[in-house]
Design an enzyme around this catalytic site. Structure first.
Site, PDB file in Angstrom:
ATOM      1  N   ARG A 155       0.849  -1.185   0.000  1.00  0.00           N
ATOM      2  CA  ARG A 155       0.000   0.000   0.000  1.00  0.00           C
ATOM      3  C   ARG A 155       0.888   1.239   0.000  1.00  0.00           C
ATOM      4  O   ARG A 155       1.913   1.278   0.671  1.00  0.00           O
ATOM      5  CB  ARG A 155      -0.929   0.025   1.228  1.00  0.00           C
ATOM      6  CG  ARG A 155      -2.052  -1.002   1.188  1.00  0.00           C
ATOM      7  CD  ARG A 155      -3.083  -0.674   0.113  1.00  0.00           C
ATOM      8  NE  ARG A 155      -4.222  -1.585   0.112  1.00  0.00           N
ATOM      9  CZ  ARG A 155      -4.308  -2.673  -0.642  1.00  0.00           C
ATOM     10  NH1 ARG A 155      -3.301  -2.998  -1.442  1.00  0.00           N
ATOM     11  NH2 ARG A 155      -5.378  -3.433  -0.600  1.00  0.00           N
ATOM     12  N   GLU A 189      -3.535   7.329  -4.957  1.00  0.00           N
ATOM     13  CA  GLU A 189      -3.716   6.562  -6.193  1.00  0.00           C
ATOM     14  C   GLU A 189      -4.956   7.067  -6.914  1.00  0.00           C
ATOM     15  O   GLU A 189      -6.029   7.102  -6.309  1.00  0.00           O
ATOM     16  CB  GLU A 189      -3.886   5.064  -5.880  1.00  0.00           C
ATOM     17  CG  GLU A 189      -2.598   4.355  -5.572  1.00  0.00           C
ATOM     18  CD  GLU A 189      -2.798   2.851  -5.424  1.00  0.00           C
ATOM     19  OE1 GLU A 189      -1.932   2.110  -5.910  1.00  0.00           O
ATOM     20  OE2 GLU A 189      -3.819   2.428  -4.849  1.00  0.00           O
ATOM     21  N   HIS A 200      -0.803  -0.315 -10.325  1.00  0.00           N
ATOM     22  CA  HIS A 200      -1.469  -1.254  -9.422  1.00  0.00           C
ATOM     23  C   HIS A 200      -1.864  -2.541 -10.158  1.00  0.00           C
ATOM     24  O   HIS A 200      -3.019  -2.984 -10.106  1.00  0.00           O
ATOM     25  CB  HIS A 200      -2.699  -0.589  -8.792  1.00  0.00           C
ATOM     26  CG  HIS A 200      -3.044  -1.151  -7.442  1.00  0.00           C
ATOM     27  ND1 HIS A 200      -3.413  -0.370  -6.368  1.00  0.00           N
ATOM     28  CD2 HIS A 200      -3.079  -2.425  -6.982  1.00  0.00           C
ATOM     29  CE1 HIS A 200      -3.664  -1.136  -5.321  1.00  0.00           C
ATOM     30  NE2 HIS A 200      -3.480  -2.394  -5.670  1.00  0.00           N
TER      31      HIS A 200
END
Length: 335
Positions: free
Chosen positions: A246, A274, A293
């Site tokens: 993360r 993000e 991602h």
């Protein structure tokens, strides 16, 4: 099993994922086990009370709304949630745990491609392949032999932060290579670390000794900015920081300063925020390999998650304990 004996189930997720999670053979197994309409996929629990009132099982995935108290009130018969994705942190709150609903997650299946991605990046980083690709494009010439002295994967020191599901799978994959493996995890002792093929260290010592640092800790308050300015300063010059966990685990302002200086390199599949703002230097810095991602399950990898859900569903309906149950107490230290 007759249709009357089968429990009622409902899908709750972004429907775009459904065909990849449950291709025809898996969907057939699922429909033999529960009564479910594959054409009915709930994306918004508001006003869906009539759809949910008989549901005993909820099969969730990415895009499922939060299961709050109002939603649970509309599902008086709910006894099991099967999550065909990774973390359930944003999905499930205290009301569901208080009701004693069984929660299962396919997070172990999602850990596989993340660990595979990380292994690939470790090997490429050790060969300096990511930077040399760009220099080769510019110069159209092979590197001078003297410039490759620090390149290679023999004896490379790999620091793994977090013996999570991803971290443990990665540790297993790393056994096949001539690496020195270091591990930091507050929930692991030295004997367990040795069994995982790693030397257990305090995080500061791990950072000082690692050529490549890879993050696999959960995003919880205790881990926010665990790699802050002071800890990043401990990482040796030229080392690589890999983050597939993360973005919030790293202080991005501090990381950007280290990267702009050229002292460190980074492979980032997750960021904070993000997506990044359009003017972020992480998009253009030559010592950063940035991906959107993608380390987690994508494309045909989603079927692995669907298999886990169907396997657990079959176990539950046969009166057996599920293999991938998540306990409430585990949320303190898992993703």
């Amino acid at each position: 099993m007759s249709s009357f004996a089968r429990p009622s189930a409902v899908f709750a997720m972004d429907p775009v994922h459904l065909p990849l999670l449950f291709p025809a053979p898996l969907m057939a197994r699922l429909r033999e086990t529960v009564r479910i309409d594959p054409e009915l996929v709930v994306q918004d629990f508001t006003g869906a009370a009539s759809t949910l009132s008989d549901a005993e099982i909820l099969i969730t995935g990415w895009g499922c709304p939060h299961l709050g108290a109002d939603t649970l009130a509309a599902m008086p018969r709910l006894r099991t949630v099967l999550h065909a994705a990774g973390s359930v942190r944003s999905l499930i709150g205290e009301p569901l745990w208080s009701r004693g609903v069984t929660v299962c997650t396919a997070v172990t299946g999602n850990a596989v491609p993340v660990a595979e991605y990380t292994l690939g990046m470790i090997l490429l980083a050790g060969k300096d392949a990511l930077a040399r690709r760009d220099s080769f494009r510019r110069a159209h010439a092979y590197p001078v032999l003297a410039d490759t002295a620090a390149t290679g994967n023999l004896g490379r020191r790999i620091g793994i932060i977090g013996a999570s599901r991803v971290g443990r799978h990665l540790l297993e994959l790393l056994r096949s290579f001539d690496f020195e493996i270091l591990l930091h995890d507050p929930y692991v002792d030295a004997a367990e670390a040795a069994g995982l093929g790693a030397e257990l260290l305090p995080i500061e010592d791990l950072l000082r000794r690692s050529d490549i640092v890879s993050l696999h800790a959960p995003d919880i308050p205790e881990t926010r900015h665990m790699l802050d300015r002071a800890r990043l300063a401990l990482v040796p010059d030229g080392a690589v920081v890999i983050n597939t966990a993360r973005g919030a685990l790293i202080d991005h302002a501090a990381l950007i300063d280290e990267l702009v200086s050229g002292r460190l390199r980074a492979v980032l599949d997750v960021t904070d925020p993000e997506p990044l703002p359009a003017d972020s230097p992480l998009y253009t810095l030559p010592n950063v390999f940035l991906t959107p991602h993608i380390a987690g399950s994508l494309g045909n990898e989603l079927e692995r998650l669907g298999r886990i859900v169907v396997d657990d569903l079959e176990r539950i309906t046969a009166g057996l304990a599920p293999a991938h149950e998540l306990r409430h107490r585990d949320l303190a230290h898992v993703a």
